[in-house]
Design a protein around this motif. Structure first.
Motif, PDB file in Angstrom:
ATOM      1  N   ASN A  75       0.822  -1.203   0.000  1.00 39.41           N
ATOM      2  CA  ASN A  75       0.000   0.000   0.000  1.00 39.41           C
ATOM      3  C   ASN A  75       0.861   1.260   0.000  1.00 39.41           C
ATOM      4  O   ASN A  75       0.599   2.213  -0.744  1.00 39.41           O
ATOM      5  N   MET A  76       1.915   1.278   0.823  1.00 39.06           N
ATOM      6  CA  MET A  76       2.802   2.431   0.898  1.00 39.06           C
ATOM      7  C   MET A  76       3.589   2.624  -0.401  1.00 39.06           C
ATOM      8  O   MET A  76       3.794   3.756  -0.864  1.00 39.06           O
ATOM      9  N   MET A  77       4.010   1.523  -1.010  1.00 37.00           N
ATOM     10  CA  MET A  77       4.727   1.616  -2.277  1.00 37.00           C
ATOM     11  C   MET A  77       3.835   2.183  -3.365  1.00 37.00           C
ATOM     12  O   MET A  77       4.261   2.988  -4.189  1.00 37.00           O
ATOM     13  N   GLY A  78       2.566   1.784  -3.342  1.00 40.82           N
ATOM     14  CA  GLY A  78       1.626   2.320  -4.311  1.00 40.82           C
ATOM     15  C   GLY A  78       1.375   3.803  -4.115  1.00 40.82           C
ATOM     16  O   GLY A  78       1.335   4.580  -5.071  1.00 40.82           O
ATOM     17  N   LEU A  79       1.236   4.204  -2.846  1.00 40.57           N
ATOM     18  CA  LEU A  79       0.946   5.602  -2.536  1.00 40.57           C
ATOM     19  C   LEU A  79       2.098   6.526  -2.911  1.00 40.57           C
ATOM     20  O   LEU A  79       1.894   7.654  -3.350  1.00 40.57           O
ATOM     21  N   THR A  80       3.336   6.048  -2.741  1.00 41.68           N
ATOM     22  CA  THR A  80       4.509   6.901  -3.003  1.00 41.68           C
ATOM     23  C   THR A  80       5.164   6.624  -4.349  1.00 41.68           C
ATOM     24  O   THR A  80       6.187   7.221  -4.660  1.00 41.68           O
ATOM     25  N   SER A  81       4.567   5.729  -5.153  1.00 41.81           N
ATOM     26  CA  SER A  81       5.201   5.340  -6.410  1.00 41.81           C
ATOM     27  C   SER A  81       5.263   6.485  -7.415  1.00 41.81           C
ATOM     28  O   SER A  81       6.151   6.519  -8.267  1.00 41.81           O
ATOM     29  N   SER A  82       4.305   7.419  -7.332  1.00 48.44           N
ATOM     30  CA  SER A  82       4.312   8.539  -8.288  1.00 48.44           C
ATOM     31  C   SER A  82       5.489   9.470  -8.042  1.00 48.44           C
ATOM     32  O   SER A  82       6.019  10.088  -8.963  1.00 48.44           O
ATOM     33  N   GLY A  83       5.935   9.562  -6.775  1.00 50.05           N
ATOM     34  CA  GLY A  83       7.109  10.371  -6.439  1.00 50.05           C
ATOM     35  C   GLY A  83       6.905  11.859  -6.717  1.00 50.05           C
ATOM     36  O   GLY A  83       5.823  12.320  -7.086  1.00 50.05           O
ATOM     37  N   GLY A  84       7.971  12.627  -6.520  1.00 51.73           N
ATOM     38  CA  GLY A  84       7.959  14.043  -6.856  1.00 51.73           C
ATOM     39  C   GLY A  84       7.315  14.934  -5.809  1.00 51.73           C
ATOM     40  O   GLY A  84       6.792  14.473  -4.791  1.00 51.73           O
ATOM     41  N   LEU A  85       7.361  16.229  -6.086  1.00 50.80           N
ATOM     42  CA  LEU A  85       6.835  17.221  -5.154  1.00 50.80           C
ATOM     43  C   LEU A  85       5.330  17.125  -4.980  1.00 50.80           C
ATOM     44  O   LEU A  85       4.796  17.427  -3.910  1.00 50.80           O
ATOM     45  N   TRP A  86       4.619  16.693  -6.032  1.00 48.53           N
ATOM     46  CA  TRP A  86       3.158  16.585  -5.944  1.00 48.53           C
ATOM     47  C   TRP A  86       2.754  15.509  -4.936  1.00 48.53           C
ATOM     48  O   TRP A  86       1.816  15.688  -4.165  1.00 48.53           O
ATOM     49  N   MET A  87       3.480  14.408  -4.933  1.00 45.30           N
ATOM     50  CA  MET A  87       3.225  13.354  -3.952  1.00 45.30           C
ATOM     51  C   MET A  87       3.523  13.863  -2.550  1.00 45.30           C
ATOM     52  O   MET A  87       2.745  13.634  -1.618  1.00 45.30           O
ATOM     53  N   ILE A  88       4.628  14.574  -2.396  1.00 50.51           N
ATOM     54  CA  ILE A  88       5.002  15.110  -1.084  1.00 50.51           C
ATOM     55  C   ILE A  88       3.947  16.097  -0.592  1.00 50.51           C
ATOM     56  O   ILE A  88       3.548  16.075   0.578  1.00 50.51           O
ATOM     57  N   PHE A  89       3.462  16.948  -1.483  1.00 53.77           N
ATOM     58  CA  PHE A  89       2.435  17.930  -1.111  1.00 53.77           C
ATOM     59  C   PHE A  89       1.142  17.240  -0.698  1.00 53.77           C
ATOM     60  O   PHE A  89       0.520  17.604   0.318  1.00 53.77           O
ATOM     61  N   SER A  90       0.725  16.240  -1.458  1.00 53.94           N
ATOM     62  CA  SER A  90      -0.552  15.574  -1.179  1.00 53.94           C
ATOM     63  C   SER A  90      -0.500  14.774   0.116  1.00 53.94           C
ATOM     64  O   SER A  90      -1.389  14.880   0.968  1.00 53.94           O
ATOM     65  N   VAL A  91       0.558  13.966   0.277  1.00 52.74           N
ATOM     66  CA  VAL A  91       0.684  13.111   1.459  1.00 52.74           C
ATOM     67  C   VAL A  91       1.126  13.910   2.683  1.00 52.74           C
ATOM     68  O   VAL A  91       0.664  13.656   3.797  1.00 52.74           O
ATOM     69  N   GLY A  92       2.026  14.886   2.464  1.00 54.17           N
ATOM     70  CA  GLY A  92       2.606  15.613   3.580  1.00 54.17           C
ATOM     71  C   GLY A  92       1.810  16.809   4.062  1.00 54.17           C
ATOM     72  O   GLY A  92       1.948  17.212   5.224  1.00 54.17           O
ATOM     73  N   LEU A  93       0.965  17.372   3.197  1.00 50.82           N
ATOM     74  CA  LEU A  93       0.236  18.579   3.586  1.00 50.82           C
ATOM     75  C   LEU A  93      -1.281  18.457   3.408  1.00 50.82           C
ATOM     76  O   LEU A  93      -2.038  18.690   4.348  1.00 50.82           O
ATOM     77  N   ALA A  94      -1.724  18.113   2.198  1.00 50.95           N
ATOM     78  CA  ALA A  94      -3.163  18.086   1.925  1.00 50.95           C
ATOM     79  C   ALA A  94      -3.888  17.035   2.770  1.00 50.95           C
ATOM     80  O   ALA A  94      -4.931  17.330   3.378  1.00 50.95           O
ATOM     81  N   ALA A  95      -3.351  15.820   2.806  1.00 53.40           N
ATOM     82  CA  ALA A  95      -4.002  14.750   3.583  1.00 53.40           C
ATOM     83  C   ALA A  95      -4.054  15.068   5.079  1.00 53.40           C
ATOM     84  O   ALA A  95      -5.120  14.934   5.700  1.00 53.40           O
ATOM     85  N   PRO A  96      -2.932  15.477   5.704  1.00 53.52           N
ATOM     86  CA  PRO A  96      -3.019  15.824   7.133  1.00 53.52           C
ATOM     87  C   PRO A  96      -4.005  16.951   7.426  1.00 53.52           C
ATOM     88  O   PRO A  96      -4.708  16.910   8.442  1.00 53.52           O
ATOM     89  N   PHE A  97      -4.056  17.953   6.538  1.00 58.29           N
ATOM     90  CA  PHE A  97      -4.958  19.081   6.768  1.00 58.29           C
ATOM     91  C   PHE A  97      -6.408  18.620   6.806  1.00 58.29           C
ATOM     92  O   PHE A  97      -7.139  18.883   7.772  1.00 58.29           O
TER      93      PHE A  97
END
Length: 275
Positions: free
Chosen positions: A129-151
């Motif tokens: 599941n984690m590999m699938g979620l982070t497989s796209s990589g890049g800043l967009w993944m970091i923004f979505s997982v690191g900021l948008a989802a927690p908010f």
């Protein structure tokens, strides 16, 4: 009983809204690309869907927040920022919360290690599941997982759902139920266990600070650091593993206990919402 039923209905609505928009985005995007992009036929569908998850998270977070704001305004006659307790907190507490969030990454890691030994199938599902979620990589993944989802998750769980539960039960039960819902929401045994534990800490800091910024800062620090490490850190490096091992020891033995003690000793008075 009427108040409990009302609170339960609102909890279900809050949970459904985010899910509906997230899966609606994926369904619409999948349908569009199946029709317009013939190359999709030659791709692994799951890989393609995983690449769309960051966009689905950001889309669902933005639209859900607007819907939540409308629901609160229509049903509670309040602004969502006031209702969810976006109260300011001091720089000292912000620093403590960031450190707590980073330290909880260590706790998550230990829990996952324990799960890998006791529940190997659940661990394998979690890794996939984690590999699938982070497989796209890049800043967009970091923004979505690191900021948008927690908010949006904090608005949903420590904001809206906690307020509904707090109207009909003691905060001890609120703390447990919101954490249980948060764990179940992730629909993965391994992730559900450590997010349940994480939600207990976040619920406590919400109660101690009377501000949703507290759990939100912890959540962002936790997710963002994990996303950055998955993107930029070589997990196979011996130096990295030694450094992370040292951090686990320091964070769990000293940093996390110290920050939680500080937040408890400087706690604010909790204010409950009323019907």
């Amino acid at each position: 009983m009427k108040k409990i039923f009302s609170a339960g209905m609102f909890v279900l609505i809050y949970l459904a809204v985010y899910y509906v928009f997230q899966y609606t985005y994926i369904i619409v995007a999948t349908t569009y690309y199946y029709v317009s992009d013939t190359k999709l036929q030659n791709l692994e569908v799951m890989d393609w869907l995983n690449n769309k998850l960051p966009s689905a998270i950001v889309f669902a977070a933005a639209i859900s927040f607007l819907v939540y704001a409308w629901i609160v305004k229509a049903s509670k006659k309040k602004d969502i920022f006031d209702y969810c307790k976006f109260n300011p907190i001091s720089l000292q507490k912000t620093t403590a919360l960031v450190l707590a969030g980073l330290s909880l990454v260590s706790l998550n890691a230990l829990v996952v290690v324990g799960i890998s030994m006791l529940l190997p199938e659940a661990y394998e599902a979690h890794v996939e599941n984690m590999m699938g979620l982070t497989s796209s990589g890049g800043l967009w993944m970091i923004f979505s997982v690191g900021l948008a989802a927690p908010f949006i998750e904090e608005v949903m769980f420590r904001g809206l759902i906690t307020n509904e539960l707090d109207k009909v039960m003691s905060y001890k039960w609120v703390l447990f139920i919101q954490a249980l819902l948060f764990g179940l929401y992730h629909m993965n045994v391994a992730q559900g266990i450590y997010t349940f534990i994480l939600a207990i800490f976040m619920g406590l800091t919400l109660h101690w600070t009377n501000s949703i910024w507290a759990p939100m800062i912890i959540h962002i620090a936790n997710n963002l650091s994990s996303a950055l490490m998955s993107e930029y850190i070589d997990a196979s490096s011996d130096i990295v593993n030694i450094g992370f091992g040292i951090w686990i020891g320091l964070s769990l033995l000293f940093i996390l206990p110290f920050t939680l003690k500080y937040l408890y000793k400087t706690r604010s008075e909790w204010t409950s919402e009323e019907y």
